[in-house]
Design an enzyme around this catalytic site. Structure first.
Site, mmCIF file in Angstrom:
data_model
loop_
_atom_site.group_PDB
_atom_site.id
_atom_site.type_symbol
_atom_site.label_atom_id
_atom_site.label_comp_id
_atom_site.label_asym_id
_atom_site.label_seq_id
_atom_site.Cartn_x
_atom_site.Cartn_y
_atom_site.Cartn_z
ATOM 1 N N GLU A 123 0.827 -1.189 0.000
ATOM 2 C CA GLU A 123 0.000 0.000 0.000
ATOM 3 C C GLU A 123 0.870 1.251 0.000
ATOM 4 O O GLU A 123 1.822 1.359 0.771
ATOM 5 C CB GLU A 123 -0.908 -0.007 1.223
ATOM 6 C CG GLU A 123 -2.147 0.831 1.048
ATOM 7 C CD GLU A 123 -1.968 2.254 1.558
ATOM 8 O OE1 GLU A 123 -2.455 3.185 0.890
ATOM 9 O OE2 GLU A 123 -1.345 2.416 2.611
ATOM 10 N N ASP A 172 0.812 -1.902 6.689
ATOM 11 C CA ASP A 172 1.235 -1.486 8.022
ATOM 12 C C ASP A 172 0.547 -2.300 9.108
ATOM 13 O O ASP A 172 -0.505 -2.889 8.889
ATOM 14 C CB ASP A 172 0.906 -0.003 8.238
ATOM 15 C CG ASP A 172 1.906 0.877 7.501
ATOM 16 O OD1 ASP A 172 3.058 0.432 7.351
ATOM 17 O OD2 ASP A 172 1.516 1.975 7.066
ATOM 18 N N ASP A 227 -0.941 -1.176 11.581
ATOM 19 C CA ASP A 227 -1.945 -0.372 12.300
ATOM 20 C C ASP A 227 -3.366 -0.616 11.758
ATOM 21 O O ASP A 227 -3.587 -1.505 10.945
ATOM 22 C CB ASP A 227 -1.582 1.111 12.215
ATOM 23 C CG ASP A 227 -1.496 1.565 10.762
ATOM 24 O OD1 ASP A 227 -1.907 0.772 9.877
ATOM 25 O OD2 ASP A 227 -1.024 2.689 10.508
ATOM 26 N N ASP A 266 -5.334 1.181 9.777
ATOM 27 C CA ASP A 266 -5.489 1.357 8.336
ATOM 28 C C ASP A 266 -4.957 0.158 7.566
ATOM 29 O O ASP A 266 -5.575 -0.328 6.627
ATOM 30 C CB ASP A 266 -4.722 2.601 7.878
ATOM 31 C CG ASP A 266 -5.574 3.848 8.013
ATOM 32 O OD1 ASP A 266 -6.782 3.692 8.325
ATOM 33 O OD2 ASP A 266 -5.034 4.957 7.828
#
Ligand code: 0RA
Length: 643
Positions: free
Chosen positions: A434, A507, A509, A511
């Site tokens: 991403e 990632d 996290d 998102d």
């Protein structure tokens, strides 16, 4: 196996056969439970639970409790008849209970009092569980008394069946507690989510049977209780609970003849996905089979007949195709029959032909009636099917255009794909990354020979809420489809994939996890064979780094950090929380996430299509409230994809 300390004192022919039987199971566990991986491990639970459910199906049991004990063992309590305790006529000196636990295929089938139908596939017999356990305790209540017996080391009798007193907790029933043998299985940790999914299915399929679940392992603290008065009608409501139903009432019919029966429940939702789940004797038939074929055929016939009779389809119009009608359909098909034939490599397909004709006849008759009696619903479904047909034609057109275009553009690979030099799919990997900056680091960190990088921008289209024609207009999806190189949806041909590892790199996290879910949903819905084949992976960039002397140590997550601190109590450096992938140096990214020697990848496999389907719908669907609740309750243990 030579050291047979049979408690009856006799070392007779029967004892030898018994031990040889269980020894055979230990020698070739795969033949009995499929594998010694996590799937096989869970088979042990299914086998014991199936036995208890058999009691329920025979009308003798209405409550089952499955517990993962603090030490990781499994306890299954039922209030069935209790395994018989009297001496077994064919095995001198042995109780019937001992025979059930130590003789292959003894199960409930002896003594003529067997069941009309039973768990079939998993009906390898509870003795297999014993054979693959390091310890097993059997407790029985029957005829007012409590009994106990213990086995160890793969089914060897430690103490023979003994009366322990009067029954106090229940008047009748069986409790089996077993410890899977760690020398047989790759790992012996049970997945609560896997077990829960299965138990919930069981509760849906056996109306009003109460199944409780407890996970008493430290830090888990999870209890669940399932009981559905509506049976498979409740199952369909549940499948559609995170979706928007096209109409309120769930349809239902059943039929039976001689020694087979069928029950079907159905309801459409406004979505585009078909969700038909079928079962034979309570066992999921993931690859369908004759019962599903009968239903699909009747469904297509009934709706075309209806659409013509109401002039929704004119004489010149083509018939609606099955897939048009099934768009947005959630349905459960549950059949029970005496001798189920499970076919195919994973035994996920029902083969009995007699059930096809029963299901087809019953469906023709009842669906026809249902359409007449529910004109509003019938018209809503038919309209939806007509628009699905239109979209199908548009999608075909879009695909043809895409195909022609890519033929014109040579290899047809997307411009932003940084391909690897190897042309051997088996050794090639593609990282789907991403963001452009992360894509840049990944490009520098890769091994160009066999690692390709495809950067994608932002959140890809949510495929849960789009039809294929719309998907094929989305640049990110198009890039994914052409990079993987094997088509999409019904056209997907897994033999053409250009990489045997498709690795999602996002990632650590919130998102990142959203993007992971979007991509997994896409693969699951539009390239299912890619998932089934085990070609989809999730990369695990670490969350923390710290210094030990001169070198840097990376730690995957909080538990890894906790373990590190436990092992290094004198560690003084305050830890660094790693930021996004884009902010990692390329060598950091290589050393932690991409280098084949150092990284750890999660392989995605789908154990339970129904569960994964449901989770996808919850995470990707319309209902925000259900999603919020799901994420809250499962945040600690999102193992739905059974990794
Ligand atoms: C053999 C015969 C009967 C029941 C069972 C086995 C039985 C096995 C298990 C395993 C877990 N729970 C179970 N409950 C029952 C028939 C008993 C009868 O005819 O009374």
């Amino acid at each position: 196996m030579t050291n047979n300390s049979n408690v009856s004192g006799e070392y007779n022919a029967h004892s030898i056969t018994v031990l040889e039987g269980l020894e055979a199971v230990r020698k070739r566990p795969g033949m009995y439970i499929g594998s010694t991986g996590t799937t096989g491990l869970h088979h042990l639970v299914w086998e014991v639970v199936d036995n208890a459910v058999d009691e329920a199906m025979a009308g003798h049991c209405d409550h089952i409790v499955v517990t993962i004990e603090p030490d990781g063992s499994i306890k299954v309590i039922d209030n069935g008849r209790g395994i018989p305790v009297d001496p077994h006529p064919a095995f001198p000196g042995k109780s019937a209970a001992e025979v059930v636990m130590t003789v292959l295929h003894a199960g409930g089938k002896f003594g003529g009092g067997g069941y009309k139908v039973s768990g079939g596939l998993h009906g390898v017999g509870i003795s297999v569980v014993n054979a693959l356990s390091s310890k097993l305790i059997l407790e029985i209540d029957r005829g007012g008394s409590s009994y106990q017996m213990e086995f160890a080391d793969g089914g060897k009798v430690v103490s023979s069946l003994k009366k322990t007193g009067k029954s106090t907790k229940r008047t009748h029933g069986t409790t089996v507690t077993f410890w899977p043998d760690s020398s047989i299985f790759d790992e012996i940790e049970f997945s609560s989510l896997n077990i829960l999914g299965r138990l919930q299915n069981m509760a849906f399929l056996n109306r009003s049977l109460r199944i409780d679940f407890k996970d008493l392992r430290e830090g888990r603290d999870h209890e669940e209780s399932y009981c559905y008065a509506g049976g498979i009608v409740d199952f369909v409501s549940h499948l559609n609970s995170s979706k928007e139903p096209l109409f309120k009432k769930v349809g239902y019919f059943s039929a039976s003849e001689q020694d087979q029966e069928v029950e079907i429940s159905f309801q459409w939702n406004t979505g585009y996905h078909e969700s038909i789940h079928s079962f034979a004797n309570g066992i999921s038939t993931e690859d369908g089979g004759t019962h599903e074929e009968g239903f699909r055929k009747a469904l297509t016939t009934a709706f075309n007949k209806y659409a013509r009779s109401r002039s929704i389809l004119k004489e010149k119009d083509e018939n609606l195709q099955g897939e048009d009608i099934r768009e947005g359909l959630s349905a459960i098909i549950s059949v029970r029959l005496t001798d189920p034939q499970f076919e195919g490599q994973t035994k996920g397909r029902l083969g009995n032909t007699s059930i096809r004709s029963l299901v087809e006849r019953a469906s023709n008759e009842h669906l026809g009636e249902w359409l007449e009696e529910n004109p509003k619903e019938a018209s809503a479904i038919t309209q939806k099917a007509v628009s699905a047909a239109r979209s199908r034609l548009a999608a075909k057109h879009a695909r043809d255009v895409t195909r022609r275009k890519s033929a014109l553009e040579g290899a047809g690979l997307p411009g932003k794909l940084v391909d690897c030099s190897s042309k051997d799919a088996a050794e090639s990997e593609i990282f789907i990354v991403e963001g452009n900056s992360a894509g840049g680091s990944a490009k520098d960190a890769r091994n160009p020979k066999y690692q390709a990088i495809l950067p994608i921008r932002g959140k890809i289209l949510n495929v849960e809420r789009a039809r294929v024609d719309k998907m094929l207009k989305n640049q990110e999806i198009l890039a994914l489809v052409s990079a993987i190189g094997a088509g999409i949806a019904d056209d997907f041909d897994v033999s053409k994939i250009r990489y045997h590892k498709v690795i999602i790199l996002a990632d650590a996290d919130v998102d990142g996890s959203h993007i992971r879910t979007l991509l997994l949903t896409f693969f699951l819905r539009q390239m299912k064979p890619l998932v089934d084949g085990g070609f989809v992976y999730v990369a695990q960039p670490p969350l923390f780094s710290t210094r030990v002397g001169k070198s840097k140590v990376y730690l995957k997550d909080e538990p890894a950090k906790a373990r590190f601190l436990q092992d290094n109590p004198n560690h003084k450096e305050e830890f660094q929380r790693l930021k996004g992938l884009g902010e990692m140096d390329f060598d950091e990214l290589r050393d932690t996430t991409m280098d084949v020697e150092k990284r750890s990848l999660l392989q995605i496999t789908i154990e339970q299509a129904a569960l994964a389907d449901e989770v996808c719908s919850i995470l990707m669907g319309e209902n925000v409230e259900v999603r919020r609740k799901f994420i809250q309750t499962n945040a600690k243990d999102v193992r739905f994809l059974d990794i």
